[in-house]
Design a protein around this motif. Structure first.
Motif, PDB file in Angstrom:
ATOM      1  N   CYS A 137       0.828  -1.217   0.000  1.00 48.41           N
ATOM      2  CA  CYS A 137       0.000   0.000   0.000  1.00 48.41           C
ATOM      3  C   CYS A 137       0.857   1.259   0.000  1.00 48.41           C
ATOM      4  N   SER A 138       2.115   1.121   0.386  1.00 44.66           N
ATOM      5  CA  SER A 138       3.063   2.248   0.324  1.00 44.66           C
ATOM      6  C   SER A 138       3.843   2.248  -0.980  1.00 44.66           C
ATOM      7  N   GLY A 139       3.579   1.266  -1.831  1.00 48.18           N
ATOM      8  CA  GLY A 139       4.339   1.134  -3.071  1.00 48.18           C
ATOM      9  C   GLY A 139       5.649   0.414  -2.866  1.00 48.18           C
ATOM     10  N   ALA A 140       5.811  -0.234  -1.706  1.00 43.84           N
ATOM     11  CA  ALA A 140       7.073  -0.904  -1.384  1.00 43.84           C
ATOM     12  C   ALA A 140       7.121  -2.307  -1.981  1.00 43.84           C
ATOM     13  N   ARG A 141       8.307  -2.728  -2.338  1.00 43.00           N
ATOM     14  CA  ARG A 141       8.539  -4.073  -2.878  1.00 43.00           C
ATOM     15  C   ARG A 141       8.939  -4.989  -1.712  1.00 43.00           C
ATOM     16  N   PRO A 142       8.169  -6.043  -1.417  1.00 46.61           N
ATOM     17  CA  PRO A 142       8.537  -6.945  -0.316  1.00 46.61           C
ATOM     18  C   PRO A 142       9.896  -7.606  -0.562  1.00 46.61           C
ATOM     19  N   LEU A 143      10.710  -7.646   0.496  1.00 48.41           N
ATOM     20  CA  LEU A 143      12.039  -8.234   0.400  1.00 48.41           C
ATOM     21  C   LEU A 143      12.114  -9.591   1.097  1.00 48.41           C
ATOM     22  N   PHE A 144      11.692  -9.618   2.355  1.00 44.84           N
ATOM     23  CA  PHE A 144      11.783 -10.879   3.093  1.00 44.84           C
ATOM     24  C   PHE A 144      10.649 -11.003   4.100  1.00 44.84           C
ATOM     25  N   PHE A 145      10.460 -12.236   4.547  1.00 46.06           N
ATOM     26  CA  PHE A 145       9.333 -12.595   5.413  1.00 46.06           C
ATOM     27  C   PHE A 145       9.833 -13.526   6.512  1.00 46.06           C
ATOM     28  N   LEU A 146       9.240 -13.412   7.691  1.00 49.19           N
ATOM     29  CA  LEU A 146       9.494 -14.331   8.790  1.00 49.19           C
ATOM     30  C   LEU A 146       8.158 -14.808   9.339  1.00 49.19           C
ATOM     31  N   ASP A 147       8.145 -16.044   9.813  1.00 48.62           N
ATOM     32  CA  ASP A 147       6.891 -16.597  10.338  1.00 48.62           C
ATOM     33  C   ASP A 147       7.051 -17.015  11.796  1.00 48.62           C
ATOM     34  N   TYR A 148       5.917 -17.174  12.461  1.00 50.46           N
ATOM     35  CA  TYR A 148       5.877 -17.674  13.837  1.00 50.46           C
ATOM     36  C   TYR A 148       4.734 -18.676  13.935  1.00 50.46           C
ATOM     37  N   ILE A 149       5.069 -19.933  14.252  1.00 47.19           N
ATOM     38  CA  ILE A 149       4.081 -20.998  14.406  1.00 47.19           C
ATOM     39  C   ILE A 149       4.172 -21.508  15.833  1.00 47.19           C
ATOM     40  N   ALA A 150       3.096 -21.369  16.589  1.00 45.62           N
ATOM     41  CA  ALA A 150       3.045 -21.855  17.962  1.00 45.62           C
ATOM     42  C   ALA A 150       1.965 -22.919  18.062  1.00 45.62           C
TER      43      ALA A 150
END
Length: 363
Positions: A116-129
């Motif tokens: 929504c800011s026009g940003a290009r996603p670079l990386f992602f982290l997840d959390y599974i509990a």
């Protein structure tokens, strides 16, 4: 070793070893299986590998994920972050024992905010509990996360899988994520240039996406047999319709930003139209949305009828078939809608910006 040598060991040493063995046994007895965690990591590696980008400097297993920015060709780089979860939609995944799509939801809810800011996603982290770690179930979840990352063009560079017996039921889990993107400071989309006369374009959603499920669950039973019932108006079972993953709009929006002047972007999530569209509009202006300018998906009609939910509450809770709204210049609206169609998405002219208070009017 001769028995006599054992007797000459310091008493504190023998006590330490006894305590150490007890602690290891107690941890497994408490419900935490370390080896299941190791197995889960091995199973998920092949899925994570599909998301890798050349900027990633670490492999899975480190204490932190490293991502280099030195070759990112942006004059004034700004990092844009977003975090979210899947919410109570997970309850339906538990009921149907289907875990292959909720990871896509998790990625989508984060990356759709970032763009929504026009940003290009670079990386992602997840959390599974989870209450009890099932390596194969975790693998399925991470496969979905990886599918989402591939669709968004970002790398899955880290995460956490926590086994928490007594905190979560044995067959349940929670899932959340965190995304970082990058934009040029001079090109950030913040809605500040939106003006009266601009047009609003809606890009179609894939379904309920990942919000409003506390209400959905109040209307429909979580019984597996009920969720597996076929509805002709949905052309699918109820469970299939409700578990349809959230659409990821990254590549569409980035293609639009490269070609056109997009003034404002709103991701239609929790709070529906009424909360989210005004977030991209400056004070003194309001969005006028025209009902009937796009097809409301059958799942929303079913929710409204089965739950006896009024129109205002529907627009205040759900995306109603529109997952992303763009504010654009009047003279570019038609061309932008055609271009979105060429990208394989459905888009509609759903309203305009006018002067006035109230921030949004749906008529």
């Amino acid at each position: 070793m001769p028995v006599g040598l054992c007797r000459r060991l310091p008493l504190s040493h023998k006590i330490f070893n006894v305590k150490w063995r007890i602690k290891m046994a107690d941890y497994k007895d408490a419900g935490v299986d370390i080896h299941a965690g190791y197995r889960a990591v091995e199973l998920m590696k092949k899925h994570i590998a599909r998301t890798m980008r050349p900027e990633v400097l670490t492999d899975i297993g480190g204490f932190g994920g490293l991502f280099s920015l030195e070759n990112i060709n942006i004059k004034k780089p700004v990092l844009v972050s977003g975090t979210d979860g899947v919410g109570t939609k997970l309850k339906l995944a538990f009921a149907l024992d289907r875990h292959d799509t909720v990871g896509i939801d998790c990625v989508a809810m984060c990356v759709n905010d970032v763009i929504c800011s026009g940003a290009r996603p670079l990386f992602f982290l997840d959390y599974i509990a989870t209450g009890k770690l099932d390596p194969f179930k975790v693998e399925t979840i991470v496969k979905g996360i990886s599918d989402g990352c591939v669709a968004a063009g970002c790398a899955l560079i880290g995460g956490e899988t926590a086994e928490m017996p007594g905190f979560y039921p044995e067959n349940e889990y929670d899932l959340a994520g965190f995304c970082v993107g990058i934009a040029d400071k001079d090109e950030i989309i913040d809605g500040s240039t939106v003006k009266s006369g601009d047009k609003l374009i809606g890009i179609a959603s894939s379904g309920v996406h990942s919000n409003g499920f506390s209400l959905v669950r109040k209307i429909f039973s979580e019984d597996r047999h009920e969720l597996e019932k076929y509805f002709s108006e949905l052309n699918s079972t109820l469970g299939d319709a409700l578990l349809t993953p959230t659409k990821i709009y990254v590549k569409t929006v980035l293609s639009l930003v490269e070609k056109y002047r997009i003034k404002g972007i709103a991701h239609i999530t929790g709070g529906g139209f009424i909360e989210n569209i005004p977030r991209m509009i400056p004070g003194g202006l309001k969005a006028v949305i025209h009902k009937g300018t796009w097809p409301v998906l059958p799942v929303f009609k079913l929710i409204s009828e089965m739950g006896n939910i009024g129109e205002t509450d529907m627009f205040n809770t759900f995306n109603m078939g529109i997952g992303m709204v763009l504010a654009v210049d009047n003279d570019q609206a038609g061309e932008i809608i055609s271009f979105i169609g060429e990208l394989g998405e459905k888009a509609y002219l759903i309203g305009e910006i006018t002067e006035g208070e109230g921030r949004i009017e749906i008529c």
